[in-house]
Design a protein around this motif. Structure first.
Motif, PDB file in Angstrom:
ATOM      1  N   LYS A 292      12.477  71.371  12.913  1.00  0.00           N
ATOM      2  CA  LYS A 292      14.192  72.602  12.683  1.00  0.00           C
ATOM      3  C   LYS A 292      13.642  73.715  12.046  1.00  0.00           C
ATOM      4  O   LYS A 292      13.864  74.426  11.848  1.00  0.00           O
ATOM      5  N   ASP A 293      12.076  73.617  11.122  1.00  0.00           N
ATOM      6  CA  ASP A 293      11.661  74.578  10.388  1.00  0.00           C
ATOM      7  C   ASP A 293      11.521  75.233  11.718  1.00  0.00           C
ATOM      8  O   ASP A 293      11.410  76.988  10.931  1.00  0.00           O
ATOM      9  N   GLU A 294      11.049  75.258  13.048  1.00  0.00           N
ATOM     10  CA  GLU A 294      10.341  76.728  13.894  1.00  0.00           C
ATOM     11  C   GLU A 294      11.527  76.874  14.177  1.00  0.00           C
ATOM     12  O   GLU A 294      11.864  78.278  14.518  1.00  0.00           O
ATOM     13  N   LEU A 295      12.850  76.610  14.634  1.00  0.00           N
ATOM     14  CA  LEU A 295      13.480  76.840  15.298  1.00  0.00           C
ATOM     15  C   LEU A 295      14.678  78.263  14.475  1.00  0.00           C
ATOM     16  O   LEU A 295      14.899  78.800  14.527  1.00  0.00           O
ATOM     17  N   GLU A 296      14.645  77.473  12.831  1.00  0.00           N
ATOM     18  CA  GLU A 296      15.281  78.394  11.885  1.00  0.00           C
ATOM     19  C   GLU A 296      14.701  79.614  11.533  1.00  0.00           C
ATOM     20  O   GLU A 296      15.247  80.381  11.796  1.00  0.00           O
ATOM     21  N   ARG A 297      13.411  79.613  11.681  1.00  0.00           N
ATOM     22  CA  ARG A 297      12.520  80.759  11.326  1.00  0.00           C
ATOM     23  C   ARG A 297      13.103  81.859  12.365  1.00  0.00           C
ATOM     24  O   ARG A 297      13.004  83.013  12.249  1.00  0.00           O
ATOM     25  N   ILE A 298      13.033  81.176  13.782  1.00  0.00           N
ATOM     26  CA  ILE A 298      13.166  81.863  14.407  1.00  0.00           C
ATOM     27  C   ILE A 298      14.480  82.739  14.794  1.00  0.00           C
ATOM     28  O   ILE A 298      14.684  83.904  15.140  1.00  0.00           O
ATOM     29  N   TYR A 299      15.767  81.612  14.605  1.00  0.00           N
ATOM     30  CA  TYR A 299      16.553  82.162  14.555  1.00  0.00           C
ATOM     31  C   TYR A 299      17.252  83.541  13.558  1.00  0.00           C
ATOM     32  O   TYR A 299      17.663  84.230  13.690  1.00  0.00           O
ATOM     33  N   LYS A 300      16.383  82.533  12.245  1.00  0.00           N
ATOM     34  CA  LYS A 300      16.819  84.224  11.409  1.00  0.00           C
ATOM     35  C   LYS A 300      15.752  85.516  11.405  1.00  0.00           C
ATOM     36  O   LYS A 300      16.456  86.316  11.582  1.00  0.00           O
ATOM     37  N   ALA A 301      14.957  85.663  12.750  1.00  0.00           N
ATOM     38  CA  ALA A 301      14.264  86.441  12.376  1.00  0.00           C
ATOM     39  C   ALA A 301      14.864  87.526  13.318  1.00  0.00           C
ATOM     40  O   ALA A 301      15.436  88.623  13.544  1.00  0.00           O
ATOM     41  N   ALA A 302      15.892  86.837  14.669  1.00  0.00           N
ATOM     42  CA  ALA A 302      16.708  87.328  14.912  1.00  0.00           C
ATOM     43  C   ALA A 302      17.952  87.703  14.403  1.00  0.00           C
ATOM     44  O   ALA A 302      18.365  88.614  14.669  1.00  0.00           O
TER      45      ALA A 302
END
Ligand code: ZN
Length: 426
Positions: A292-302
């Motif tokens: 979940k943390d990994e996905l959220e980092r990616i979403y945030k960057a987007a």
């Protein structure tokens, strides 16, 4: 309704490019950008279906105990995530029903909990003398081996994703669950999903590949966490036999965790112990948290990338094709390009030629950042439409874009060159 979101991002060591698609119904609802809102936990088997049997325990009970413990840990650790269970009691549900529960809950992740079993082995423990009469009625004696069964020593954990041979079935699950795929259940999305166009299939297959990568990532994290507490990991694998249905009938990333071998007496004790169950549940929970943390980092960057870009302005859809006139069909705009080496030259990517007209915001273009232009042409009596993407300063950027487009399913994408606004590579 507007779809958006696009992002290619390197996950892990960056060798595997993973695409995260996220669609939302309103542009101003950042809360919907959370990649994981609902997690479905499935305790395998149940009721009249005991699953694998150990010396004294059943798979269905171990699976339920660990599923409930996992759910409790996640409920406390991730208060912003809704946890849904396919069962909380010793109940039998057909696997189709379990998949339906997950799909109705609009899960973002499906975790099925099971135990493995391996058939007993047998070994020769001695010989006995047997006497019988042969065809000539003559008495004969011979030595016959005496066998004894003993537990299969197989042990350790495995985490499965669906087998790629079931890719088509997974795509169909996505097709049938537009409400999960798009956060929307409108006539428009239903129509789109029911569409037999190759383009709809391309989009669904792309999404399925994204889910596959995500499932594989989670399965690797689960096995990693098991290894860290000293369990033997038999690896993250593709599931091709029994138990697969829930993996491909759920329209979301999905994994199946085999906690251990109930057929191995030592592991059966571990699987039934309070400490063992809490250790296994914690391992899976930590893996989910990392995922979940990994996905959220990616979403945030987007998200920050999108905010930096100019605001979209809706433009009217131009329906009537006009011969040889380029028509902008996109609402997306790009950040102003930096000065190019030769400012008079720039590049675009021709995605495809189609007889169909796609409106602005057409789903198949969703994952491509930047402007999509349509050029209408006449080929004999037929009207055809070229779809051209973006504006790139350098040839290298344009080639990277072609790579991206091909990954989206635009198999025939290629670079086109413009000088002083005129296409020069024709
Ligand atoms: Zn099972």
């Amino acid at each position: 309704m507007r779809w958006k979101r696009v992002l290619f991002s390197g996950l892990g060591i960056g060798l595997i490019y993973t695409l995260f698609i996220h669609a939302k119904t309103t542009p101003d609802s950042p809360v919907q950008d959370k990649p994981i809102r609902t997690i479905v936990i499935d305790a395998g088997h149940g009721g009249s279906d005991p699953g694998a049997r150990g010396r004294y325990s059943h798979e269905k009970d171990v699976a339920l105990d660990v599923a409930l413990k996992l759910g409790k840990i996640l409920e406390e650790a991730l208060p912003d995530v809704k946890i849904v269970y396919t069962r909380k009691t010793d109940r039998f549900d057909d696997v189709h029903r379990k998949a339906a529960i997950a799909n109705e809950a609009q899960g973002d992740l499906f975790i099925s909990i099971h135990c493995n079993a391996a058939a007993d082995l047998s070994r020769v423990v001695g010989y006995k003398t047997q006497t019988y009469r042969n065809k000539k009625k003559k008495k004969v004696t011979r030595q016959v081996a005496i066998y004894e069964k003993y537990p299969n020593p197989a042990k350790g954990t495995e985490t499965y994703v669906w087998a790629t041979s079931k890719n088509n079935a997974k795509t169909e699950s996505l097709r049938n669950n537009s409400v999960i795929v798009f956060d929307a259940n409108s006539e428009e999305t239903k129509e789109l999903m029911a569409n037999s166009d190759p383009e709809t299939l391309i989009m669904l297959n792309t999404l399925r590949n994204v889910y596959f990568d995500q499932s594989l990532r989670l399965s690797t994290l689960v096995e990693d966490e098991f290894t860290r507490v000293g369990r033997i990991s038999r690896g993250a694998r593709q599931r091709n036999d029994k138990g697969i249905l829930v993996l491909h009938a759920t329209a979301m990333p999905s994994v199946l965790v085999e906690l251990g071998f109930i057929s191995n007496p030592e592991e059966e004790n571990y699987l039934n112990s309070a400490d063992g169950q809490s250790e296994m549940a914690n391992c899976i929970a930590r893996a989910v948290k990392r995922y979940k943390d990994e996905l959220e980092r990616i979403y945030k960057a987007a998200e920050s990338g999108r905010k930096a870009a100019p605001v979209e302005t809706p433009a009217p859809v131009q329906q009537a094709p006009v011969q040889n006139i380029a028509t902008s069909v996109s609402v997306k705009t790009e950040a102003p390009p930096a000065p190019a080496a030769d400012p008079s030259v720039h590049y675009k990517v021709q995605l495809m030629t189609s007889e169909k007209i796609y409106a602005r915001g057409a789903t198949l273009f969703q994952k491509l950042d930047g402007t999509i232009e349509r050029e209408d042409l006449k080929q004999g009596k037929k009207k055809v439409h070229k779809y051209i993407w973006g504006s790139f300063r350098t040839e290298a950027e344009a080639h990277a874009a072609v790579y991206k487009a091909k990954k989206q399913g635009f198999a025939d994408a290629f670079v086109v060159t413009y000088k002083n606004g005129e296409r020069v590579d024709l």
